[in-house]
Write a protein that holds these residues in place. Structure first.
Motif, PDB file in Angstrom:
ATOM      1  N   ALA A  25       0.828  -1.208   0.000  1.00 31.63           N
ATOM      2  CA  ALA A  25       0.000   0.000   0.000  1.00 31.63           C
ATOM      3  C   ALA A  25       0.859   1.254   0.000  1.00 31.63           C
ATOM      4  N   SER A  26       1.952   1.223   0.744  1.00 24.74           N
ATOM      5  CA  SER A  26       2.808   2.415   0.793  1.00 24.74           C
ATOM      6  C   SER A  26       3.445   2.701  -0.566  1.00 24.74           C
ATOM      7  N   ARG A  31       3.509   8.254  -4.338  1.00 26.87           N
ATOM      8  CA  ARG A  31       3.511   9.318  -5.352  1.00 26.87           C
ATOM      9  C   ARG A  31       2.446  10.366  -5.034  1.00 26.87           C
ATOM     10  N   VAL A  32       1.269   9.915  -4.594  1.00 29.55           N
ATOM     11  CA  VAL A  32       0.195  10.851  -4.279  1.00 29.55           C
ATOM     12  C   VAL A  32       0.545  11.666  -3.033  1.00 29.55           C
ATOM     13  N   MET A  33       1.188  11.030  -2.064  1.00 31.72           N
ATOM     14  CA  MET A  33       1.541  11.726  -0.823  1.00 31.72           C
ATOM     15  C   MET A  33       2.591  12.806  -1.070  1.00 31.72           C
ATOM     16  N   ARG A  34       3.433  12.618  -2.064  1.00 37.79           N
ATOM     17  CA  ARG A  34       4.490  13.594  -2.368  1.00 37.79           C
ATOM     18  C   ARG A  34       3.978  14.802  -3.150  1.00 37.79           C
ATOM     19  N   SER A  35       2.707  14.798  -3.519  1.00 40.40           N
ATOM     20  CA  SER A  35       2.193  15.851  -4.390  1.00 40.40           C
ATOM     21  C   SER A  35       1.678  17.074  -3.636  1.00 40.40           C
ATOM     22  N   GLY A  41      -6.796  16.212   2.107  1.00 44.25           N
ATOM     23  CA  GLY A  41      -6.066  15.259   1.272  1.00 44.25           C
ATOM     24  C   GLY A  41      -5.335  14.222   2.099  1.00 44.25           C
ATOM     25  N   TRP A  42      -4.717  14.669   3.198  1.00 42.99           N
ATOM     26  CA  TRP A  42      -4.032  13.731   4.089  1.00 42.99           C
ATOM     27  C   TRP A  42      -5.017  12.766   4.737  1.00 42.99           C
ATOM     28  N   ALA A  43      -6.181  13.270   5.113  1.00 44.94           N
ATOM     29  CA  ALA A  43      -7.202  12.392   5.694  1.00 44.94           C
ATOM     30  C   ALA A  43      -7.624  11.336   4.675  1.00 44.94           C
ATOM     31  N   MET A  44      -7.807  11.762   3.440  1.00 50.08           N
ATOM     32  CA  MET A  44      -8.159  10.826   2.379  1.00 50.08           C
ATOM     33  C   MET A  44      -7.042   9.809   2.135  1.00 50.08           C
ATOM     34  N   MET A  45      -5.798  10.248   2.208  1.00 51.02           N
ATOM     35  CA  MET A  45      -4.679   9.332   2.000  1.00 51.02           C
ATOM     36  C   MET A  45      -4.577   8.301   3.119  1.00 51.02           C
ATOM     37  N   VAL A  46      -4.880   8.707   4.342  1.00 52.28           N
ATOM     38  CA  VAL A  46      -4.863   7.752   5.455  1.00 52.28           C
ATOM     39  C   VAL A  46      -5.921   6.674   5.234  1.00 52.28           C
ATOM     40  N   LEU A  47      -7.111   7.084   4.816  1.00 55.09           N
ATOM     41  CA  LEU A  47      -8.175   6.116   4.538  1.00 55.09           C
ATOM     42  C   LEU A  47      -7.807   5.222   3.348  1.00 55.09           C
ATOM     43  N   VAL A 169      -5.121   6.317  -6.816  1.00 52.58           N
ATOM     44  CA  VAL A 169      -3.700   6.001  -6.843  1.00 52.58           C
ATOM     45  C   VAL A 169      -3.064   6.362  -8.187  1.00 52.58           C
ATOM     46  N   LEU A 170      -3.808   6.145  -9.247  1.00 59.90           N
ATOM     47  CA  LEU A 170      -3.272   6.438 -10.579  1.00 59.90           C
ATOM     48  C   LEU A 170      -3.331   7.922 -10.928  1.00 59.90           C
TER      49      LEU A 170
END
Length: 171
Positions: A25-26, A31-35, A41-47, A169-170
């Motif tokens: 998963a990481s 790539r999305v986290m580095r943007s 957005g961070w909350a969405m990335m955690v989910l 993710v894409l």
């Protein structure tokens, strides 16, 4: 402790499979986290990471329980579906780690979305044919099984989330 109780317990091998699923998963969310994300957005990335980690655990858990631990009655329908739904994430993580040049992003996109589409279709057909298209008496006889099978069934029923996470993710 009898074999039924052991079948339903969370073990060290299950924890190791969860760690490997989290690693997969990481790779997908990096790539999305580095943007440059906002708080939302961070909350969405955690989910997203949590859902992907659980989904990507499926193939590792299947191998560990099927070939190493071998609990009685394994695998149930949900276990097989969990492994199937996690397979596209595992395969595309392997493809991302290869140096394929310019073709890598296109190959990863096609593999992930195609794999998610095929796995989701199989999951829907399996759930539909097991519980919907049968008489209620026959559907009641199908046992949900241990926690691993129940998680796999939840993931199979929530297949649209898998496709949505593929798009997140894409990018």
């Amino acid at each position: 402790m009898d074999s039924r109780e052991q079948r339903g317990r969370f073990t060290v091998l299950d924890g190791a499979a969860l760690v490997m699923g989290s690693a997969i998963a990481s790779l997908h969310v990096l790539r999305v986290m580095r943007s440059g994300l906002s708080i939302a957005g961070w909350a969405m990335m955690v989910l997203t990471f949590t859902w992907l980690a659980v989904t990507a655990t499926g193939p590792f858990l299947y191998v560990a329980r099927r070939y190493i631990r071998r609990p009685p009655g394994y695998p149930a329908i949900g276990d097989r579906l969990w492994a199937l739904l996690g397979l596209p994430w595992l395969l595309t993580a392997v493809l991302q780690s290869l140096s394929l040049g310019d073709r890598r992003d296109a190959l990863v996109s096609i593999t992930l979305m195609g794999g998610l589409a095929v796995a989701s279709l199989i999951a829907v057909v399996e759930v539909w044919s097991t519980w919907v298209m049968v008489p209620p008496e026959q559907a009641e006889e199908v046992e949900a099984g241990p926690w691993t099978s129940r998680v796999g069934l939840i993931l199979a029923i929530a297949w649209p989330i898998q496709c949505g996470l593929g798009m997140v993710v894409l990018g």
